[in-house]
Design a protein around this motif. Structure first.
Motif, PDB file in Angstrom:
ATOM      1  N   GLN A 328      44.872  39.192  32.928  1.00 27.82           N
ATOM      2  CA  GLN A 328      43.437  39.253  33.118  1.00 27.82           C
ATOM      3  C   GLN A 328      43.124  38.786  34.524  1.00 27.82           C
ATOM      4  O   GLN A 328      43.869  37.990  35.114  1.00 27.82           O
ATOM      5  CB  GLN A 328      42.684  38.364  32.112  1.00 27.82           C
ATOM      6  CG  GLN A 328      42.359  39.035  30.791  1.00 27.82           C
ATOM      7  CD  GLN A 328      41.528  38.150  29.883  1.00 27.82           C
ATOM      8  OE1 GLN A 328      42.027  37.181  29.330  1.00 27.82           O
ATOM      9  NE2 GLN A 328      40.262  38.490  29.723  1.00 27.82           N
ATOM     10  N   VAL A 330      40.108  37.007  36.881  1.00 32.95           N
ATOM     11  CA  VAL A 330      38.863  36.224  36.874  1.00 32.95           C
ATOM     12  C   VAL A 330      38.434  36.032  38.318  1.00 32.95           C
ATOM     13  O   VAL A 330      39.229  35.619  39.170  1.00 32.95           O
ATOM     14  CB  VAL A 330      39.049  34.853  36.184  1.00 32.95           C
ATOM     15  CG1 VAL A 330      37.738  34.089  36.179  1.00 32.95           C
ATOM     16  CG2 VAL A 330      39.566  35.034  34.765  1.00 32.95           C
ATOM     17  N   LEU A 355      40.407  27.281  34.080  1.00 37.41           N
ATOM     18  CA  LEU A 355      41.293  28.175  33.345  1.00 37.41           C
ATOM     19  C   LEU A 355      42.453  27.460  32.682  1.00 37.41           C
ATOM     20  O   LEU A 355      43.319  28.109  32.094  1.00 37.41           O
ATOM     21  CB  LEU A 355      41.833  29.257  34.286  1.00 37.41           C
ATOM     22  CG  LEU A 355      40.770  30.183  34.880  1.00 37.41           C
ATOM     23  CD1 LEU A 355      41.412  31.186  35.830  1.00 37.41           C
ATOM     24  CD2 LEU A 355      40.004  30.906  33.784  1.00 37.41           C
ATOM     25  N   ALA A 400      34.279  34.792  28.631  1.00 40.39           N
ATOM     26  CA  ALA A 400      33.477  34.181  29.701  1.00 40.39           C
ATOM     27  C   ALA A 400      32.649  33.004  29.193  1.00 40.39           C
ATOM     28  O   ALA A 400      32.652  31.915  29.789  1.00 40.39           O
ATOM     29  CB  ALA A 400      32.575  35.238  30.334  1.00 40.39           C
ATOM     30  N   VAL A 425      34.828  37.929  34.322  1.00 37.33           N
ATOM     31  CA  VAL A 425      36.114  38.007  33.621  1.00 37.33           C
ATOM     32  C   VAL A 425      36.384  39.456  33.222  1.00 37.33           C
ATOM     33  O   VAL A 425      35.524  40.104  32.617  1.00 37.33           O
ATOM     34  CB  VAL A 425      36.115  37.108  32.366  1.00 37.33           C
ATOM     35  CG1 VAL A 425      37.479  37.160  31.674  1.00 37.33           C
ATOM     36  CG2 VAL A 425      35.765  35.669  32.728  1.00 37.33           C
ATOM     37  N   ALA A 442      36.079  42.611  37.011  1.00 44.21           N
ATOM     38  CA  ALA A 442      35.738  41.189  37.122  1.00 44.21           C
ATOM     39  C   ALA A 442      34.672  40.980  38.190  1.00 44.21           C
ATOM     40  O   ALA A 442      33.762  40.150  38.027  1.00 44.21           O
ATOM     41  CB  ALA A 442      36.989  40.378  37.443  1.00 44.21           C
ATOM     42  N   GLY A 460      31.410  38.576  31.080  1.00 47.88           N
ATOM     43  CA  GLY A 460      32.694  39.186  30.783  1.00 47.88           C
ATOM     44  C   GLY A 460      32.601  40.693  30.721  1.00 47.88           C
ATOM     45  O   GLY A 460      31.520  41.281  30.793  1.00 47.88           O
TER      46      GLY A 460
END
Length: 560
Positions: A328, A330, A355, A400, A425, A442, A460
């Motif tokens: 992912q 961010v 995170l 998020a 996110v 993102a 998100g």
């Protein structure tokens, strides 16, 4: 301290009745008692204060003194307020057991003696602890890590009876929850971090004191040797470091501490700062990996080249992982009003903190995160070793809203009224081919978050429906005019007639124009609902059977 020092302080009102040869004994504590047998509360080294309420006759002195001597008590001080002079049988019993005996003048409170002894003993122990801390500092700066902050906090607990914790600016407990100190509730950690950040932004002198649920804490900033110290020494903007520095929370009121103890705690924070800088240095490889991957993604490199770089990154971030993870992305941005200060480095530190997986094992779970920064923007590559799915089959990863549940309040205090943190996110991607799209996703989500109100906002990929994506970028004057044209006639009618046309319109659209479902939701007869919808159409010159008009009302409600 030595017993002899008690006689040198006139304010204590002590008079020696026996035991001149034992005055070099060391006092490690003080206890006040009138129990006939206080042995269960004694650990040795105490000066015992007594008002003699336990004594009913001459035969009681011998067993009482024998108990004190067996428990390792160093001296006895008897008050004269109850009986006048100290009884001779007690003087003789102390002489037989070589226990120094003092008489306490009736004008002196036991609390005065207790406070004096505790202050002196703490000062001696602080000096011993300072030597230990200095030795530990030399070990940490000249060789391998000496155990981290927990070792120093254990010393504070064992030698000074101080419960202490190291907290991040987001309110995460980094060290201290263990044998040396009880675990702090997450809500207390968040409040302590918020108080610390507020005081720092206000320029108040440390330590900062705060009372929470009847307990007083003193907060000491832990300046980073790499960033914080330089910023402070150079007189730079405090905003460059306020959201990055750790803090030391001590369960005590430091307002009346002597300078020696304050200096000791300052030394402790400097020692912990060494460990903080060590951890920052250890993140250098992960940051470099993130920077290399993102440069490849943004310059349009071939997926095969990106995939090769990801294969290098995966073992560093997830040691022992057998297969390549999903990823992912961010994106975070920190912006300050009326300042050209770049927020990228601050955003990088915040992402590395936010995170952190609280369920990860090991002393440094943030080792699993790679964050790069450029300008005001920080970008994190988050590996997902096993992407779980919910009951609908949708992939689950970072959410998020969940990221900010615990950190919104403290970070808002650090941002004060002139800063903002916005986060976006992406969805999880399975391969290098999807990484470029994840980065753009993102960034789009972050822009959606930036269009909202609040100092700390996140969005998100789930929120990137077409209207959510587009509405934030419609100019404010256009949005206001569009909303007013459609909704102001309905609001004015509701104000005058209490007709609830706006709630009816919202429910009608939510029910996709179904008369029966909408009437059921509003607990209305269908004819009443038809009357209200007809009034809405009449007031706005729109037709709710037309898709275009439904869409306009939908957008107007979302923008209002």
């Amino acid at each position: 301290m030595r017993l002899r020092a008690l006689l040198d302080t006139d304010a204590l009102g002590l008079r020696l009745l026996g035991g001149e040869d034992e005055l070099d004994r060391s006092v490690r504590g003080v206890m006040t008692t009138d129990l006939r047998d206080p042995s269960r509360y004694l650990s040795g080294g105490e000066l015992v204060l007594t008002g003699l309420a336990w004594r009913r006759g001459p035969d009681d002195s011998e067993p009482f003194v024998r108990i004190l001597q067996s428990a390792g008590v160093v001296a006895l001080a008897a008050g004269e307020a109850e009986l006048g002079d100290v009884p001779e049988d007690l003087v003789q019993a102390c002489a037989r057991h070589r226990l120094p005996l003092f008489a306490v003048n009736e004008s002196v409170a036991f609390a005065t003696i207790t406070e004096h002894v505790v202050r002196q003993v703490s000062g001696e122990r602080a000096g011993d602890l300072a030597a230990v801390v200095d030795r530990h500092r030399r070990l940490m700066t000249s060789g391998p890590a000496g155990g981290g902050p927990d070792v120093v906090l254990d010393l504070l607990g064992s030698d000074l009876d101080l419960n202490a914790w190291v907290l991040s600016p987001a309110g995460r407990a980094i060290a201290g929850a263990g044998a040396a100190a009880p675990e702090l509730p997450a809500s207390v950690c968040a409040r302590l971090a918020a108080e610390h950040l507020s005081a720092t932004r206000a320029g108040r002198r440390a330590p900062h004191r705060v009372a929470i649920d009847g307990t007083t804490y003193s907060l000491f900033p832990i300046r980073s040797g790499g960033r914080g110290a330089a910023a402070t020494a150079g007189g730079r903007d405090v905003r460059a470091t306020v959201l990055s520095d750790w803090l030391l929370a001590v369960e005590a009121d430091a307002g009346d501490w002597p300078e020696e103890r304050l200096d000791l705690l300052q030394g402790v924070t400097q020692l912990i700062s060494v460990e903080r800088d060590r951890r920052d240095a250890a993140r250098t490889v992960r940051r470099r990996l993130a920077q290399e991957v993102l440069e490849l993604v943004q310059t349009g490199a071939a997926p095969a080249e990106i995939a090769a770089r990801l294969r290098v990154a995966a073992p560093v971030l997830l040691p022992g992982l057998g297969t390549a993870p999903h990823w992912q992305v961010v994106v975070a941005r920190v912006e300050w009003q009326d300042s050209d200060l770049e927020g990228g480095q601050v955003a990088q530190s915040l992402l590395e903190e936010i995170l952190v997986d609280p369920l990860s094992a090991g002393p440094e779970p943030s080792d699993r995160i790679a964050v790069a920064h450029s300008g005001d923007e920080a970008i994190a590559l988050v590996p997902l070793p096993a992407v779980a799915t919910d009951h609908d089959g949708a992939e689950q990863g970072l959410i998020a809203d969940a990221l900010l549940t615990a950190v919104r309040a403290p970070l808002s205090a650090g941002l004060a009224d002139d800063g903002r943190l916005t986060i976006g996110v992406s969805a999880a991607v399975h391969s290098a081919e999807g990484l470029r799209g994840a980065l753009e996703e993102a960034r789009h989500a972050r822009r959606v978050a930036a269009a909202r109100t609040g100092l700390v906002c996140a969005a998100g990929h789930q929120e990137l429906a077409s209207h959510v994506l587009l509405l934030p970028f419609v100019p404010d004057d256009v949005r206001r005019a569009f909303t007013a044209r459609l909704l102001d006639p309905l609001r004015e009618y509701d104000r005058k007639h209490r007709a609830e046309l706006i709630p009816t319109l919202e429910a009608f659209l939510d029910c996709d124009g179904s008369w029966t479902r909408c009437a059921s939701r509003l607990h209305l007869h269908v004819n009443t609902l038809r009357y209200r919808v007809g009034r809405i159409e009449q007031l706005t010159n729109r037709d709710l059977s037309r898709l275009e008009d439904k869409l306009d009302f939908f957008l107007a409600l979302r923008m209002s």
